[in-house]
Design an enzyme around this catalytic site. Structure first.
Site, PDB file in Angstrom:
ATOM      1  N   CYS A 114     -34.553  -3.554  73.188  1.00 40.67           N
ATOM      2  CA  CYS A 114     -33.735  -2.776  72.239  1.00 40.67           C
ATOM      3  C   CYS A 114     -32.449  -3.563  72.067  1.00 40.67           C
ATOM      4  O   CYS A 114     -31.444  -3.267  72.692  1.00 40.67           O
ATOM      5  CB  CYS A 114     -33.440  -1.389  72.802  1.00 40.67           C
ATOM      6  SG  CYS A 114     -34.908  -0.399  73.073  1.00 40.67           S
ATOM      7  N   ALA A 116     -30.368  -4.924  69.328  1.00 36.30           N
ATOM      8  CA  ALA A 116     -29.237  -4.958  68.381  1.00 36.30           C
ATOM      9  C   ALA A 116     -28.069  -4.084  68.875  1.00 36.30           C
ATOM     10  O   ALA A 116     -28.325  -3.045  69.481  1.00 36.30           O
ATOM     11  CB  ALA A 116     -29.697  -4.473  67.014  1.00 36.30           C
ATOM     12  N   PRO A 117     -26.818  -4.489  68.646  1.00 34.49           N
ATOM     13  CA  PRO A 117     -26.359  -5.654  67.883  1.00 34.49           C
ATOM     14  C   PRO A 117     -26.370  -6.976  68.646  1.00 34.49           C
ATOM     15  O   PRO A 117     -25.995  -7.996  68.071  1.00 34.49           O
ATOM     16  CB  PRO A 117     -24.929  -5.258  67.513  1.00 34.49           C
ATOM     17  CG  PRO A 117     -24.497  -4.380  68.650  1.00 34.49           C
ATOM     18  CD  PRO A 117     -25.713  -3.633  69.095  1.00 34.49           C
ATOM     19  N   GLY A 118     -26.760  -6.968  69.928  1.00 37.93           N
ATOM     20  CA  GLY A 118     -26.966  -8.242  70.606  1.00 37.93           C
ATOM     21  C   GLY A 118     -25.943  -8.626  71.654  1.00 37.93           C
ATOM     22  O   GLY A 118     -25.880  -9.777  72.076  1.00 37.93           O
ATOM     23  N   ARG A 143     -30.151  -3.234  61.646  1.00 37.80           N
ATOM     24  CA  ARG A 143     -29.513  -3.658  62.904  1.00 37.80           C
ATOM     25  C   ARG A 143     -30.028  -5.037  63.333  1.00 37.80           C
ATOM     26  O   ARG A 143     -29.302  -5.819  63.936  1.00 37.80           O
ATOM     27  CB  ARG A 143     -29.712  -2.597  63.989  1.00 37.80           C
ATOM     28  CG  ARG A 143     -28.890  -1.328  63.704  1.00 37.80           C
ATOM     29  CD  ARG A 143     -29.139  -0.238  64.704  1.00 37.80           C
ATOM     30  NE  ARG A 143     -28.736  -0.560  66.054  1.00 37.80           N
ATOM     31  CZ  ARG A 143     -27.538  -0.304  66.580  1.00 37.80           C
ATOM     32  NH1 ARG A 143     -26.624   0.281  65.847  1.00 37.80           N
ATOM     33  NH2 ARG A 143     -27.277  -0.624  67.823  1.00 37.80           N
ATOM     34  N   CYS A 236     -25.772   3.930  78.283  1.00 41.92           N
ATOM     35  CA  CYS A 236     -24.331   4.221  78.358  1.00 41.92           C
ATOM     36  C   CYS A 236     -24.169   5.740  78.353  1.00 41.92           C
ATOM     37  O   CYS A 236     -23.312   6.296  77.664  1.00 41.92           O
ATOM     38  CB  CYS A 236     -23.552   3.538  77.246  1.00 41.92           C
ATOM     39  SG  CYS A 236     -24.145   3.865  75.602  1.00 41.92           S
TER      40      CYS A 236
HETATM   41  N1  SAM Z   1     -28.682  -3.758  73.869  1.00 47.54           N
HETATM   42  C1  SAM Z   1     -27.813  -3.618  72.704  1.00 47.54           C
HETATM   43  C2  SAM Z   1     -26.549  -4.404  72.939  1.00 47.54           C
HETATM   44  O1  SAM Z   1     -26.151  -4.625  74.082  1.00 47.54           O
HETATM   45  O2  SAM Z   1     -25.925  -4.821  71.952  1.00 47.54           O
HETATM   46  C3  SAM Z   1     -27.545  -2.167  72.390  1.00 47.54           C
HETATM   47  C4  SAM Z   1     -28.814  -1.397  72.133  1.00 47.54           C
HETATM   48  S1  SAM Z   1     -28.578   0.212  71.439  1.00 47.54           S
HETATM   49  C5  SAM Z   1     -28.070   1.125  72.818  1.00 47.54           C
HETATM   50  C6  SAM Z   1     -30.230   0.744  71.203  1.00 47.54           C
HETATM   51  C7  SAM Z   1     -31.003  -0.024  70.135  1.00 47.54           C
HETATM   52  O3  SAM Z   1     -32.389   0.311  70.314  1.00 47.54           O
HETATM   53  C8  SAM Z   1     -30.682   0.327  68.692  1.00 47.54           C
HETATM   54  O4  SAM Z   1     -30.285  -0.843  67.999  1.00 47.54           O
HETATM   55  C9  SAM Z   1     -31.995   0.863  68.118  1.00 47.54           C
HETATM   56  O5  SAM Z   1     -32.237   0.451  66.783  1.00 47.54           O
HETATM   57  C10 SAM Z   1     -33.016   0.246  69.058  1.00 47.54           C
HETATM   58  N2  SAM Z   1     -34.304   0.960  69.188  1.00 47.54           N
HETATM   59  C11 SAM Z   1     -34.529   2.284  69.271  1.00 47.54           C
HETATM   60  N3  SAM Z   1     -35.851   2.546  69.405  1.00 47.54           N
HETATM   61  C12 SAM Z   1     -36.476   1.346  69.449  1.00 47.54           C
HETATM   62  C13 SAM Z   1     -37.841   0.960  69.570  1.00 47.54           C
HETATM   63  N4  SAM Z   1     -38.816   1.863  69.669  1.00 47.54           N
HETATM   64  N5  SAM Z   1     -38.133  -0.352  69.574  1.00 47.54           N
HETATM   65  C14 SAM Z   1     -37.133  -1.274  69.447  1.00 47.54           C
HETATM   66  N6  SAM Z   1     -35.830  -0.958  69.297  1.00 47.54           N
HETATM   67  C15 SAM Z   1     -35.496   0.333  69.304  1.00 47.54           C
END
Ligand code: SAM
Length: 307
Positions: A114, A116-118, A143, A236
């Site tokens: 998961c 984005a944003p990276g 994203r 978080c």
């Molecule tokens: N790890 C990222 C960072 O440090 O920048 C933050 C991630 S954010 C908490 C959660 C992300 O999970 C979102 O961008 C969302 O689009 C993605 N997401 C949610 N369900 C998902 C799925 N089934 N497969 C892949 N990505 C998913």
């Protein structure tokens, strides 16, 4: 001047992108701009006190992460040349810790499920010195585009982006993957600026139930990769429904093959003692650590016990 302790906020953290510059080079630039570097402190409590007392022209190197710089929370770096050029990244300390807990060596094969944003993807790339492969997955197209831009601007060349649902990724197509980071969408209840912005009780319970089902599902998928040996789960959120209870649920399915390993052993704030594995997990909070609220659990594959 106002001190951080008066504001009840987290300080401004800035991670030096070691793919672009060395920490000492960045420190020299900042000093030449008039910033004052505080001396290193040997105890964590002493360090937290110094951070609480930072004035608006001072900074200090973080106690745990040597590439993280800590400033007064009023510091606005968004227009700074070092930020615009991807040399320093505005990333909270707690957000750095899940990549640190995954601890992939140079040359590793990693999935960020998961991504984005990276923020964590790019730290993983820096920790691996761009050697190896990081598959950065995100379900959202929009994203994923931000992720792509951020990966590019930070020089994280070992990252490939896959804009799709992690649950739809076929584990057998990734036989070399050894490390997976699972940092799924969560309530964000630990993010300092959102604290206090609570839902009604029923609404909250329903929302948490949905989130924790989704989190368990994503995490379980990570364990189905044939050669994965280390999985880090992070949120978080401060709610145990999204943290320890997800870990407990997942262990019921994969506990024969994977176990919780004590993570970030020098980190003082631990998971809930209500759970046998709680002390092996790391938590973070504004009160105890001057970071956003966070939870981290590290799973490792059990060794075969051949007799
Ligand atoms: N790890 C990222 C960072 O440090 O920048 C933050 C991630 S954010 C908490 C959660 C992300 O999970 C979102 O961008 C969302 O689009 C993605 N997401 C949610 N369900 C998902 C799925 N089934 N497969 C892949 N990505 C998913």
């Amino acid at each position: 001047e106002r001190k951080i302790s008066d504001l009840g906020k987290v300080p401004r953290y800035a991670r030096v992108n070691t793919l672009k510059a060395e920490v000492r080079e960045v420190i020299e630039i900042l000093k030449s701009e008039g910033w004052i570097l505080k001396d290193k402190i040997i105890s964590y409590e002493g360090f937290l006190d110094v951070v609480r007392g930072l004035s608006e022209d001072e900074f200090i190197v973080d106690f745990h992460l040597e590439y993280l710089l800590v400033f007064h929370s009023n510091t606005d770096f968004h227009d700074h040349e070092l930020v615009k050029t991807g040399v320093i990244l505005l990333q909270d300390k707690a957000s750095c810790l899940s990549a640190v807990a995954l601890n992939p060596k140079r040359g590793s094969q990693v999935i960020d499920a998961c991504a984005a944003p990276g923020m964590k993807t790019t730290l993983l790339a820096a920790l691996m010195e761009n050697e190896g492969r990081i598959v950065a997955v995100d379900r959202s197209k929009e994203r994923s585009q931000c992720l792509s831009k951020f990966v590019e601007s930070t020089g994280s060349s070992c990252v490939e982006i896959v804009a799709m649902d992690f649950l739809k990724i076929q584990p057998n197509e990734y036989p070399d993957i050894k490390y997976i980071l699972v940092d799924p969408s969560c309530s964000g209840s630990g993010i300092a600026r959102r604290l206090g912005n609570e839902y009604g009780l029923e609404e909250k319970r329903d929302r948490l139930r949905k989130l924790s089902n989704f989190q368990s599902q994503i995490l379980k998928h990570a364990f189905s990769f044939p050669n994965v040996k280390r999985v880090v789960y992070s949120t978080c959120s401060l709610h145990k429904e999204e943290n320890e209870l997800v870990v407990e649920d997942v262990l019921e399915s994969v506990g024969d093959s994977f176990k919780v390993k004590a993570t970030l052993k020098d980190w003082p704030t631990r998971g809930s003692e209500e759970f046998s594995f709680g002390c092996k997990c790391a938590r973070a909070s504004v009160e105890s650590d001057l970071t956003n609220g966070f939870f981290i659990c590290c799973f490792v594959r059990k060794k075969l016990n051949l007799k």
